[in-house]
Design an enzyme around this catalytic site. Structure first.
Site, PDB file in Angstrom:
ATOM      1  N   LEU A   1       6.805  10.374  23.060  1.00 50.66           N
ATOM      2  CA  LEU A   1       7.883  11.211  23.598  1.00 50.66           C
ATOM      3  C   LEU A   1       8.914  10.274  24.218  1.00 50.66           C
ATOM      4  CD1 LEU A   1       5.841  14.062  25.320  1.00 50.66           C
ATOM      5  CD2 LEU A   1       7.072  14.148  23.131  1.00 50.66           C
TER       6      LEU A   1
ATOM      7  N   TYR B   1      12.152   7.235  15.183  1.00 52.88           N
ATOM      8  CA  TYR B   1      11.984   7.387  13.733  1.00 52.88           C
ATOM      9  C   TYR B   1      13.050   8.339  13.164  1.00 52.88           C
ATOM     10  CZ  TYR B   1       9.314   8.129   9.360  1.00 52.88           C
ATOM     11  OH  TYR B   1       8.897   8.198   8.049  1.00 52.88           O
TER      12      TYR B   1
ATOM     13  N   ALA C   1      10.509  10.288  26.874  1.00 53.79           N
ATOM     14  CA  ALA C   1      10.285   9.994  28.296  1.00 53.79           C
ATOM     15  C   ALA C   1       9.269   8.875  28.484  1.00 53.79           C
ATOM     16  CB  ALA C   1       9.824  11.260  29.017  1.00 53.79           C
TER      17      ALA C   1
ATOM     18  N   ARG D   1       0.848  -1.205   0.000  1.00 53.02           N
ATOM     19  CA  ARG D   1       0.000   0.000   0.000  1.00 53.02           C
ATOM     20  C   ARG D   1       0.882   1.253   0.000  1.00 53.02           C
ATOM     21  NH1 ARG D   1      -2.028   0.647   6.325  1.00 53.02           N
ATOM     22  NH2 ARG D   1      -0.129   1.693   6.981  1.00 53.02           N
TER      23      ARG D   1
ATOM     24  N   LYS E   1      15.777   7.403  10.351  1.00 58.22           N
ATOM     25  CA  LYS E   1      15.774   8.036   9.026  1.00 58.22           C
ATOM     26  C   LYS E   1      17.043   8.876   8.794  1.00 58.22           C
ATOM     27  CE  LYS E   1      11.855   6.378   7.500  1.00 58.22           C
ATOM     28  NZ  LYS E   1      11.814   5.450   6.361  1.00 58.22           N
TER      29      LYS E   1
HETATM   30  P1  NAD Z   1       2.485   2.785   4.901  1.00 57.52           P
HETATM   31  O1  NAD Z   1       2.359   2.460   6.345  1.00 57.52           O
HETATM   32  O2  NAD Z   1       1.267   3.149   4.127  1.00 57.52           O
HETATM   33  O3  NAD Z   1       3.189   1.557   4.133  1.00 57.52           O
HETATM   34  C1  NAD Z   1       4.333   0.899   4.636  1.00 57.52           C
HETATM   35  C2  NAD Z   1       4.341  -0.531   4.159  1.00 57.52           C
HETATM   36  O4  NAD Z   1       5.495  -1.177   4.732  1.00 57.52           O
HETATM   37  C3  NAD Z   1       3.107  -1.325   4.637  1.00 57.52           C
HETATM   38  O5  NAD Z   1       2.520  -2.009   3.552  1.00 57.52           O
HETATM   39  C4  NAD Z   1       3.693  -2.288   5.666  1.00 57.52           C
HETATM   40  O6  NAD Z   1       2.998  -3.524   5.751  1.00 57.52           O
HETATM   41  C5  NAD Z   1       5.113  -2.466   5.156  1.00 57.52           C
HETATM   42  N1  NAD Z   1       6.007  -2.974   6.203  1.00 57.52           N
HETATM   43  C6  NAD Z   1       6.071  -2.587   7.502  1.00 57.52           C
HETATM   44  N2  NAD Z   1       6.955  -3.354   8.170  1.00 57.52           N
HETATM   45  C7  NAD Z   1       7.461  -4.239   7.280  1.00 57.52           C
HETATM   46  C8  NAD Z   1       8.392  -5.295   7.372  1.00 57.52           C
HETATM   47  N3  NAD Z   1       8.987  -5.604   8.536  1.00 57.52           N
HETATM   48  N4  NAD Z   1       8.681  -6.029   6.265  1.00 57.52           N
HETATM   49  C9  NAD Z   1       8.075  -5.718   5.076  1.00 57.52           C
HETATM   50  N5  NAD Z   1       7.168  -4.747   4.935  1.00 57.52           N
HETATM   51  C10 NAD Z   1       6.866  -4.003   6.020  1.00 57.52           C
HETATM   52  O7  NAD Z   1       3.589   3.931   4.813  1.00 57.52           O
HETATM   53  P2  NAD Z   1       3.910   5.003   3.650  1.00 57.52           P
HETATM   54  O8  NAD Z   1       3.345   6.306   4.088  1.00 57.52           O
HETATM   55  O9  NAD Z   1       3.575   4.484   2.326  1.00 57.52           O
HETATM   56  O10 NAD Z   1       5.491   5.108   3.831  1.00 57.52           O
HETATM   57  C11 NAD Z   1       6.428   4.422   3.007  1.00 57.52           C
HETATM   58  C12 NAD Z   1       7.821   4.885   3.396  1.00 57.52           C
HETATM   59  O11 NAD Z   1       7.908   6.299   3.263  1.00 57.52           O
HETATM   60  C13 NAD Z   1       8.203   4.571   4.835  1.00 57.52           C
HETATM   61  O12 NAD Z   1       9.577   4.214   4.884  1.00 57.52           O
HETATM   62  C14 NAD Z   1       7.974   5.901   5.540  1.00 57.52           C
HETATM   63  O13 NAD Z   1       8.752   6.002   6.709  1.00 57.52           O
HETATM   64  C15 NAD Z   1       8.386   6.864   4.480  1.00 57.52           C
HETATM   65  N6  NAD Z   1       7.826   8.226   4.635  1.00 57.52           N
HETATM   66  C16 NAD Z   1       6.489   8.480   4.489  1.00 57.52           C
HETATM   67  C17 NAD Z   1       6.010   9.786   4.625  1.00 57.52           C
HETATM   68  C18 NAD Z   1       4.547  10.142   4.442  1.00 57.52           C
HETATM   69  O14 NAD Z   1       4.218  11.326   4.505  1.00 57.52           O
HETATM   70  N7  NAD Z   1       3.655   9.199   4.193  1.00 57.52           N
HETATM   71  C19 NAD Z   1       6.898  10.814   4.933  1.00 57.52           C
HETATM   72  C20 NAD Z   1       8.246  10.519   5.091  1.00 57.52           C
HETATM   73  C21 NAD Z   1       8.707   9.222   4.929  1.00 57.52           C
END
Ligand code: NAD
Length: 452
Positions: A301, A358, A303, A222, A362
């Site tokens: 947070l 996080y 804490a 997704r 990152k």
């Molecule tokens: P989301 O939660 O919609 O999708 C993340 C997907 O990763 C999910 O399908 C989940 O099942 C899968 N996942 C989680 N743990 C897993 C694992 N151990 N093994 C395999 N798959 C796993 O998130 P998103 O918003 O589509 O984000 C995608 C990436 O973009 C992430 O790395 C997120 O940190 C980064 N990101 C998103 C945003 C935002 O605004 N949405 C901003 C900055 C960074």
């Protein structure tokens, strides 16, 4: 879950400002008005008008030759709306010569079309030939980022630093030019990209640059991951979409949609690299592109944070991508000429309240790009990262209303981005003509003020 549709929550300010009373008030009070950004559509011209090209450095001729399908102009014609203002600043070698920026841009600023582009091309400051040149080239960054903050109606500004030893034809620059000077970079604003000295070969078709490539996208059930899979398939790649077993149904839907292959894979499993390598090698003979998109948040947070939240986030977002990249390379499963693309976040650049876990993960991703770029270069592999800002997904729809609206508005483009904006940036890194592009972190954030 439809992969290409963003899961965003109602955009209150955006809807209001485009209503009749909202538009009236916006005019009276000078409120920001988010522009509907121009995005890639096959067959559409890359830019909403001609390119006004200035500057007499080492890249101006190359830019004109590389983009022979673009329309160029040399002198501004009053009343013309330009699709892009491009300035070759590589000849600027002293502080005094920075005045060339003023001379070219000042008269042309009002001539930029909606969703137009400003692009400055300079020389990598750290590699400049003299102290004066290094200072002047570094100054381009502040200029470009400030221009980005002044532009209206969805126009954006970027800076590209080219290695001083790049050949006169500068073919290594082409993929970056075509990305930035197109609708594919709609939500990329105020960014600096460094391009190395190597030449590149253009793909047979710029609309299908990934033809014949095998790409893996983790977390593809997704959100952003599903859209990356779609854009890769559109660009011609065979896509292996991976996600945790519990996301099986959504993962199959993504795979069906993109004509790809689903793989149930928890990236944190100790044997994840081995499993992926075996699967991809048996079915497709190896991997050309890996996108470490899987990511989670477990906000608290510091804490109030428990060890479980800390460990889970560091494991999924940082330790797993690192282990998998190393494992794929060690097994020879990631081919020479391969591409590694990581997903960071603006929280990894500026930090974020409630996200120490996080933010650490990152920022670690950025460290990974820095550290692995020279090592992977020995195998002809590039590594880059995107750092998304506010992207309309299930993740950001869950943010409380006030913070959500602020997240959207506090950027130069006054709106959140779409998952496709992140995917297009990743596809640019993934392209075979991006071999001279490694070690970059590009924010896809509409020049967000949060996280600056
Ligand atoms: P989301 O939660 O919609 O999708 C993340 C997907 O990763 C999910 O399908 C989940 O099942 C899968 N996942 C989680 N743990 C897993 C694992 N151990 N093994 C395999 N798959 C796993 O998130 P998103 O918003 O589509 O984000 C995608 C990436 O973009 C992430 O790395 C997120 O940190 C980064 N990101 C998103 C945003 C935002 O605004 N949405 C901003 C900055 C960074």
């Amino acid at each position: 879950m439809a992969a290409s549709k963003s899961k965003g929550a109602p955009n209150l300010y955006g809807s209001f400002i485009h209503s009749a009373p909202g538009a009236f008030l916006a005019g009276k009070l000078g409120l920001p008005k988010p522009e509907t950004l121009r995005r890639y559509a096959k067959g559409e011209p890359p830019l909403p008008g001609p390119v006004l090209l200035g500057g007499k450095g080492r890249t101006a001729d190359a830019i004109r030759n590389l983009l022979s399908d673009y329309t160029f102009a040399e002198t501004p014609v009053p009343g013309t709306k330009y699709g892009a203002l491009v300035f070759d600043a590589t000849a600027i070698a002293s502080i005094d010569e920075l005045a060339q920026l003023f001379e070219f841009f000042q008269p042309a600023m009002r001539g930029i079309a909606a969703s137009g582009r400003v692009l400055v091309v300079g020389t990598t400051p750290e590699l400049a030939a003299s102290v004066q040149e290094q200072i002047a080239q570094r100054a381009l960054e502040g200029f470009t980022r400030s221009v980005g903050k002044e532009l209206l109606r969805g126009a954006t500004a970027q800076l590209v630093y080219l290695h001083p030893e790049a050949s006169a034809s500068a073919t290594g620059l082409e993929s970056t030019l075509r990305f930035l000077l197109s609708a594919k970079s709609a939500f990329v604003d105020g960014q600096v990209i460094r391009v190395g000295k190597d030449d590149a070969t253009a793909p047979a078709d710029w609309d299908r640059p990934l033809e014949g490539k095998v790409a893996v996208v983790t977390g593809a059930a997704r959100g952003i991951g599903a859209t990356i899979a779609e854009v890769f398939a559109r660009d011609g790649a065979k896509v292996i979409v991976a996600d945790i077993p519990a996301a099986g149904e959504a993962l199959s839907a993504t795979a069906n949609k993109v004509g790809g292959t689903a793989l149930a894979l928890d990236v944190t499993a100790p044997d994840a690299a081995e499993k992926l390598a075996e699967f991809a090698t048996e079915r497709f003979g190896g991997i050309d592109i890996i996108v470490h998109n899987a990511g989670i948040t477990r906000d608290k947070l510091l804490a109030n944070m428990d060890e479980g939240r800390w460990k889970a986030v560091l494991e999924v977002n940082l330790a797993a991508p690192h282990r998998i990249t190393e494992g794929l390379v060690a097994r020879g499963a990631l081919k020479a000429g391969g591409r590694v693309i990581d997903v960071s976040s603006i929280a990894g650049i500026a930090g974020n309240r409630g996200q120490t876990n996080y933010g650490a993960s990152k920022a670690g991703v950025i460290g990974m790009v820095d550290a692995e770029s020279p090592k992977l270069a020995e195998h002809g592999i590039t590594i880059n990262a995107v750092a998304p800002g506010f992207i309309e997904t299930a993740m950001t729809a869950a943010i409380p209303l006030g913070t959500r609206e602020a997240g959207r508005l506090l950027s130069s483009l006054y709106q959140g981005g779409q998952t496709v904006d992140v995917a297009e940036t990743i596809a640019y890194f993934a392209g075979p003509a991006s071999n001279a592009v490694s070690g970059n972190v590009v924010r896809v954030c509409g020049q967000a003020l949060i996280g600056a």
